[in-house]
Enzyme design. Structure first.
Site, mmCIF file in Angstrom:
data_model
loop_
_atom_site.group_PDB
_atom_site.id
_atom_site.type_symbol
_atom_site.label_atom_id
_atom_site.label_comp_id
_atom_site.label_asym_id
_atom_site.label_seq_id
_atom_site.Cartn_x
_atom_site.Cartn_y
_atom_site.Cartn_z
ATOM 1 N N GLY A 17 0.778 -1.236 0.000
ATOM 2 C CA GLY A 17 0.000 0.000 0.000
ATOM 3 C C GLY A 17 0.806 1.281 0.000
ATOM 4 O O GLY A 17 0.331 2.314 0.475
ATOM 5 N N ASN A 19 1.413 3.037 -2.599
ATOM 6 C CA ASN A 19 0.672 3.962 -3.476
ATOM 7 C C ASN A 19 -0.540 4.545 -2.760
ATOM 8 O O ASN A 19 -0.857 5.721 -2.926
ATOM 9 C CB ASN A 19 0.262 3.264 -4.770
ATOM 10 C CG ASN A 19 1.414 3.188 -5.751
ATOM 11 O OD1 ASN A 19 1.770 4.186 -6.372
ATOM 12 N ND2 ASN A 19 2.028 2.016 -5.855
ATOM 13 N N MET A 95 -4.328 -7.127 -6.842
ATOM 14 C CA MET A 95 -3.826 -8.256 -7.616
ATOM 15 C C MET A 95 -4.934 -9.151 -8.170
ATOM 16 O O MET A 95 -4.752 -10.359 -8.301
ATOM 17 C CB MET A 95 -2.861 -9.095 -6.748
ATOM 18 C CG MET A 95 -1.688 -8.309 -6.196
ATOM 19 S SD MET A 95 -0.765 -7.417 -7.474
ATOM 20 C CE MET A 95 0.121 -8.787 -8.195
ATOM 21 N N LEU A 97 -8.209 -9.353 -11.233
ATOM 22 C CA LEU A 97 -8.943 -8.720 -12.332
ATOM 23 C C LEU A 97 -10.333 -8.378 -11.819
ATOM 24 O O LEU A 97 -10.872 -9.101 -10.977
ATOM 25 C CB LEU A 97 -9.067 -9.690 -13.512
ATOM 26 C CG LEU A 97 -7.785 -10.009 -14.270
ATOM 27 C CD1 LEU A 97 -8.054 -11.092 -15.315
ATOM 28 C CD2 LEU A 97 -7.237 -8.748 -14.928
ATOM 29 N N ASN A 112 -5.824 2.059 -13.003
ATOM 30 C CA ASN A 112 -4.824 1.150 -12.420
ATOM 31 C C ASN A 112 -3.435 1.741 -12.645
ATOM 32 O O ASN A 112 -3.192 2.446 -13.630
ATOM 33 C CB ASN A 112 -4.911 -0.210 -13.136
ATOM 34 C CG ASN A 112 -3.912 -1.223 -12.599
ATOM 35 O OD1 ASN A 112 -3.766 -1.390 -11.384
ATOM 36 N ND2 ASN A 112 -3.211 -1.905 -13.482
ATOM 37 N N HIS A 114 0.467 0.504 -13.245
ATOM 38 C CA HIS A 114 1.189 -0.709 -13.644
ATOM 39 C C HIS A 114 2.675 -0.373 -13.835
ATOM 40 O O HIS A 114 3.002 0.618 -14.510
ATOM 41 C CB HIS A 114 0.598 -1.266 -14.941
ATOM 42 C CG HIS A 114 1.258 -2.535 -15.367
ATOM 43 N ND1 HIS A 114 0.958 -3.751 -14.771
ATOM 44 C CD2 HIS A 114 2.234 -2.780 -16.277
ATOM 45 C CE1 HIS A 114 1.722 -4.687 -15.320
ATOM 46 N NE2 HIS A 114 2.500 -4.124 -16.233
HETATM 47 C C1 GRF Z 1 3.039 -1.190 -7.625
HETATM 48 O O1 GRF Z 1 4.328 -1.331 -8.136
HETATM 49 C C2 GRF Z 1 2.028 -1.174 -8.727
HETATM 50 O O2 GRF Z 1 2.534 -0.677 -9.935
HETATM 51 C C3 GRF Z 1 1.704 -2.623 -8.906
HETATM 52 O O3 GRF Z 1 1.734 -3.157 -7.592
HETATM 53 C C4 GRF Z 1 2.625 -2.392 -6.804
HETATM 54 C C5 GRF Z 1 1.889 -2.003 -5.561
HETATM 55 O O4 GRF Z 1 2.736 -1.437 -4.601
HETATM 56 N N1 GRF Z 1 0.435 -2.776 -9.578
HETATM 57 P P1 GRF Z 1 2.124 -0.845 -3.264
HETATM 58 O O5 GRF Z 1 1.256 -1.916 -2.618
HETATM 59 O O6 GRF Z 1 1.344 0.384 -3.622
HETATM 60 O O7 GRF Z 1 3.311 -0.521 -2.406
#
Ligand code: GRF
Length: 216
Positions: A17, A19, A95, A97, A112, A114
């Site tokens: 988390g 992000n 993680m 769909l 999303n 990526h």
């Molecule tokens: C990120 O690198 C994102 O691009 C990918 O999963 C990762 C999530 O990281 N989809 P976090 O849980 O936000 O640290």
């Protein structure tokens, strides 16, 4: 999406988390933007702890709790997100769909992040795929979600040249730095009504005040 500067955001996350944390730190409670819900498929996700620490409503929706039925899980999750008033759904390390039914509840409002320059290296372990391929240029894509695997229209991409990268640790810190700048920026665009799919081209996303004004 409304052009008023106000937006209720939901975040879906399965893992650490970081992000989500970037969104909490950089956009939550500012410019009319609030994170109103954080959901996960993984009740143990650190992302849920971060949300709780920030005083945000959380819920987990495992497939097991819906008898393995992904669409039933997505229906329940969509209903909860709607109850919280969510207008934009941000998948930040989620993680799973999501089904068409879920997307139908949030038209043009599920995005999303990526860790590759799509369409290269879709799916899981994108950075490992890129290292194995031997690329010199890495990057991040923020895109609309459709029913495919990382196939929706691109909203923002940024790249970083790392010609000597050999290991994940040579790349991941750079990727995370990009992600933590990009996602908040894109959410601010949405709050200002500055993201639009071009009327002339269903894959071209117009961003920023000038591009959107030109379409009016
Ligand atoms: C990120 O690198 C994102 O691009 C990918 O999963 C990762 C999530 O990281 N989809 P976090 O849980 O936000 O640290």
């Amino acid at each position: 999406m409304s052009s008023e500067s106000s937006l209720k955001v939901a975040v879906l996350a399965s893992g650490t988390g970081t992000n989500l944390q970037a969104l909490i730190d950089q956009v939550h409670g500012r410019d009319g933007i609030s994170i109103v819900a954080v959901a996960s498929d993984n009740p143990e996700a650190q992302a849920l702890e971060r949300a709780t620490a920030a005083g945000l409503p959380t819920a987990s929706f495992t497939r097991a709790s819906h008898s393995g039925d992904r669409r039933a899980r997505d229906r329940a999750m969509a209903a909860w997100l709607r109850e919280q008033g969510s207008q934009l759904v941000v998948m930040a390390g989620y993680m799973q769909l999501v089904s068409e039914e879920f997307l139908d509840r949030f038209p043009d409002a599920v995005i999303n992040v990526h860790p590759s320059l799509l369409p290269a290296f879709a799916g899981i372990d994108a950075v490992s795929q890129a290292l194995a391929y031997g690329v010199k240029l890495f990057g991040v894509t923020v895109h609309f979600v459709d029913t495919g695997l990382d196939t929706g229209p691109v909203i923002m991409q940024r790249a970083i040249e790392l010609p000597d990268a050999r290991e994940l640790d040579d790349v991941l810190p750079h990727i995370h730095t990009l992600e933590h700048q990009m996602l908040p920026e894109v959410v601010r665009w949405f709050a200002r009504g500055e993201v639009r799919i071009a009327s002339t081209h269903p894959r071209r996303v117009l961003v920023g005040p000038l591009a959107v004004a030109r379409e009016r």
